[in-house]
Design a protein around this motif. Sequence first.
Motif: not given
Length: 230
Positions: A58-64
Amino acid sequence: MYKFMLIAALAATPAAPAFAQSDTGQDFGRDAGPGYGATDGVSGFRAEPRIGYDRVITELNVETADDSASVREGKSGVTYGGELGYDMVVNTDMMLGVYGGIEGSSVEQCFPGTGTETCLTPGRNLTAGVRGGFLLNPNTVLYIKGGYSNGQIRIGYSDRDFPQDNFRVSDNLSGFHAGAGVQTAFGRNFYGKLEYVYTDYNGYEITDGTDKASLDFSRHQVVAGLGVRF
């Protein structure tokens, strides 16, 4: 709806910011034994139970606008299921086939938070594809395979302080799989095989202005099968 619930729940946790050859001469027929056709062990319908190692990633990526973060987690377990297929010899040393299968998994992946827990478990996985192989000898074939996958994911979220927010849902994800293996005949109607399969599923992605979050799933499997050919 599922993607918003799932990404929001994870983001709230600390972890998130053949065998025989066709007729090529007397040697193959003699080695196979009396009454054993040169392609009997590799052509025709087949059925097999399967069991093996399963690792779900499982891979979670967050970009702001100001920062980005990525979390990758893996959990191992056992995969089990079955496969049906049909194979045929297309020349003296090549095999082509089609197949379809269904499998389950014992993997469970949980992400604890402060008073909360989000758990992901894979449900049934359906596969359909084609494979092609090269006969190493009259009883053994080395092959590659690939095709379509449809995997079910079950999502459970629990909140100790706000139980009214608890939910449990499931969703289906499409994707593809690719792999390779070796298969060998045991007599006329039975065979065994060992293969590796990689699967990549289409995940979830949400965007809010300049902020973006995505959640992706993949798996690695090493599977053994013992089958019968009709």
